[in-house]
Design a protein around this motif. Structure first.
Motif, mmCIF file in Angstrom:
data_model
loop_
_atom_site.group_PDB
_atom_site.id
_atom_site.type_symbol
_atom_site.label_atom_id
_atom_site.label_comp_id
_atom_site.label_asym_id
_atom_site.label_seq_id
_atom_site.Cartn_x
_atom_site.Cartn_y
_atom_site.Cartn_z
ATOM 1 N N LYS A 150 0.831 -1.208 0.000
ATOM 2 C CA LYS A 150 0.000 0.000 0.000
ATOM 3 C C LYS A 150 0.866 1.258 0.000
ATOM 4 O O LYS A 150 0.570 2.235 -0.699
ATOM 5 N N VAL A 151 1.959 1.246 0.759
ATOM 6 C CA VAL A 151 2.854 2.405 0.837
ATOM 7 C C VAL A 151 3.616 2.577 -0.475
ATOM 8 O O VAL A 151 3.766 3.693 -0.988
ATOM 9 N N LEU A 152 4.098 1.475 -1.037
ATOM 10 C CA LEU A 152 4.821 1.546 -2.312
ATOM 11 C C LEU A 152 3.911 2.067 -3.426
ATOM 12 O O LEU A 152 4.324 2.899 -4.245
ATOM 13 N N LYS A 153 2.681 1.581 -3.456
ATOM 14 C CA LYS A 153 1.748 2.019 -4.488
ATOM 15 C C LYS A 153 1.437 3.508 -4.341
ATOM 16 O O LYS A 153 1.335 4.245 -5.340
ATOM 17 N N GLN A 154 1.318 3.972 -3.092
ATOM 18 C CA GLN A 154 1.055 5.395 -2.861
ATOM 19 C C GLN A 154 2.249 6.243 -3.305
ATOM 20 O O GLN A 154 2.074 7.321 -3.896
ATOM 21 N N MET A 155 3.465 5.758 -3.040
ATOM 22 C CA MET A 155 4.655 6.474 -3.508
ATOM 23 C C MET A 155 4.650 6.608 -5.029
ATOM 24 O O MET A 155 4.980 7.656 -5.575
ATOM 25 N N TYR A 156 4.276 5.530 -5.701
ATOM 26 C CA TYR A 156 4.211 5.529 -7.162
ATOM 27 C C TYR A 156 3.168 6.535 -7.660
ATOM 28 O O TYR A 156 3.443 7.325 -8.576
ATOM 29 N N GLU A 157 1.995 6.531 -7.057
ATOM 30 C CA GLU A 157 0.926 7.422 -7.496
ATOM 31 C C GLU A 157 1.260 8.891 -7.217
ATOM 32 O O GLU A 157 0.804 9.789 -7.936
ATOM 33 N N ASP A 158 2.065 9.128 -6.179
ATOM 34 C CA ASP A 158 2.405 10.499 -5.789
ATOM 35 C C ASP A 158 3.800 10.897 -6.252
ATOM 36 O O ASP A 158 4.375 11.845 -5.715
ATOM 37 N N ILE A 159 4.343 10.191 -7.227
ATOM 38 C CA ILE A 159 5.737 10.383 -7.620
ATOM 39 C C ILE A 159 6.032 11.827 -8.028
ATOM 40 O O ILE A 159 7.150 12.322 -7.843
ATOM 41 N N ASP A 160 5.033 12.533 -8.566
ATOM 42 C CA ASP A 160 5.241 13.915 -9.004
ATOM 43 C C ASP A 160 4.380 14.915 -8.234
ATOM 44 O O ASP A 160 4.192 16.048 -8.674
ATOM 45 N N LYS A 161 3.902 14.489 -7.056
ATOM 46 C CA LYS A 161 3.046 15.359 -6.257
ATOM 47 C C LYS A 161 3.780 15.866 -5.019
ATOM 48 O O LYS A 161 4.585 15.158 -4.432
ATOM 49 N N LYS A 162 3.455 17.080 -4.613
ATOM 50 C CA LYS A 162 3.983 17.622 -3.368
ATOM 51 C C LYS A 162 3.215 17.003 -2.189
ATOM 52 O O LYS A 162 1.996 16.797 -2.275
ATOM 53 N N PRO A 163 3.896 16.704 -1.101
ATOM 54 C CA PRO A 163 3.235 16.073 0.053
ATOM 55 C C PRO A 163 2.155 16.953 0.658
ATOM 56 O O PRO A 163 2.307 18.183 0.727
#
Length: 319
Positions: free
Chosen positions: A123-136
């Motif tokens: 779940k964490v890895l997938k979220q990192m992938y989806e947010d790869i170009d997003k600001k936290p």
């Protein structure tokens, strides 16, 4: 032995099949896949597939996951990663994992150096992938893992990472050299901003943390040690003023002022938590105050005995 494995797989099918109906039309194909997967990695693969089957009552999905395992049978380390991941999947994220794992893991390896993906929650890895170009949108947690792990203990860090992800935007990286560590810290900080929480995971001793077995002309390239001022300065630049650094690494506070925990504290000017003897972070708890998230962790020895951490605060060193 082959006959025993086939009988075991056949029995598993017969026990589960009535509960799931005709979810698999080809019984022989299912048995062959399970048997082959267990031959590749008997302990982890058998446990992973059996546990997933028990949780989901879904033979078709189990066979699909076994097929994924077969695709990576030539790489024992990758195979273990898949087995460890499967142990933590449920029906919903298993379907997502089967569909997207190749793209997700390829991107995270390229961007963050993540090879031992089974250490980390899907779940964490997938979220990192989806947010790869997003600001936290939440405070940033930077988790640095050594690539090296000779006994597999870092697979136990998944529950800590999952708990962190409820409060932080988690960014994980794996590194093999001190240079890679410096580069990844700067890259993640430059893209996502400064971190409020940093955890460095690796096999350690008083003055260093082992990152890899890499062969190099530089005998300390595979370590993060007290002489790596560039790395420590990168940590300083990548952290907010109230950030905390946690060393998930044995004995990294041993030796007092001569320890790597002390070196990070003095040079980077951040609060550092570390164990004075062999121990790892087993659990984590969160409190909220007017300054934001306050984190405390519990260190445990291998046999389960608690270890009192040493905390190097911004103003003084205290036990």
């Amino acid at each position: 032995m082959a006959v025993v494995k086939e009988k075991k797989a056949e029995k598993q099918f017969e026990q589960m099949e009535p509960k799931v109906g005709k979810s698999i039309s080809n019984k022989e194909n299912y048995i062959a896949i399970i048997k082959k997967a267990e031959e590749l990695d008997p302990l982890n693969t058998s446990l992973a597939l059996s546990e997933f089957n028990r949780k989901t009552k879904n033979l078709k999905l189990t066979a699909d996951l076994a097929t994924v395992l077969l695709e990576h049978q030539k790489n024992p380390n990758t195979l273990r990663g898949y087995s460890e991941t499967i142990l933590r999947l449920n029906k919903e994220n298993a379907e997502d994992f089967i569909k997207t794992h190749e793209e997700v893991l390829s991107v995270l390896k390229k961007e963050h150096g993540i090879e031992n993906f089974g250490r980390h929650p899907w779940k964490v890895l997938k979220q990192m992938y989806e947010d790869i170009d997003k600001k936290p949108e939440k405070p940033l947690a930077l988790l640095i893992f050594a690539n090296f792990d000779n006994n597999g203990v870092f697979y136990r860090s998944a529950k800590v990472v999952e708990e962190l992800s409820k409060h932080y935007e988690v960014k994980i990286t794996e590194v093999k050299t001190d240079k890679e560590m410096e580069e990844q810290i700067k890259k993640i900080s430059g893209k996502y901003g400064k971190a409020d929480f940093v955890m460095i995971t690796g096999h350690g001793q008083s003055d260093r943390i082992k990152l890899s077995d890499i062969e190099s002309r530089d005998p300390v390239a595979g370590f993060f040690d007290i002489g790596d001022i560039n790395v420590i300065n990168a940590i300083a630049s990548a952290t907010n003023k109230n950030a905390k650094v946690f060393l998930n690494s044995c004995s990294t506070a041993e030796g007092g002022t001569q320890s790597i925990a002390s070196a990070i504290h003095k040079t980077a000017g951040v609060e550092v938590h570390a164990p004075p003897e062999p121990a790892r972070i087993d659990s984590i708890k969160f409190e909220l105050n007017k300054e934001g998230i306050v984190v405390n962790v519990n260190y445990l020895k291998e046999e389960g005995e608690p270890v009192k951490e040493i905390i190097y605060k911004k103003t003084s060193n205290t036990l």
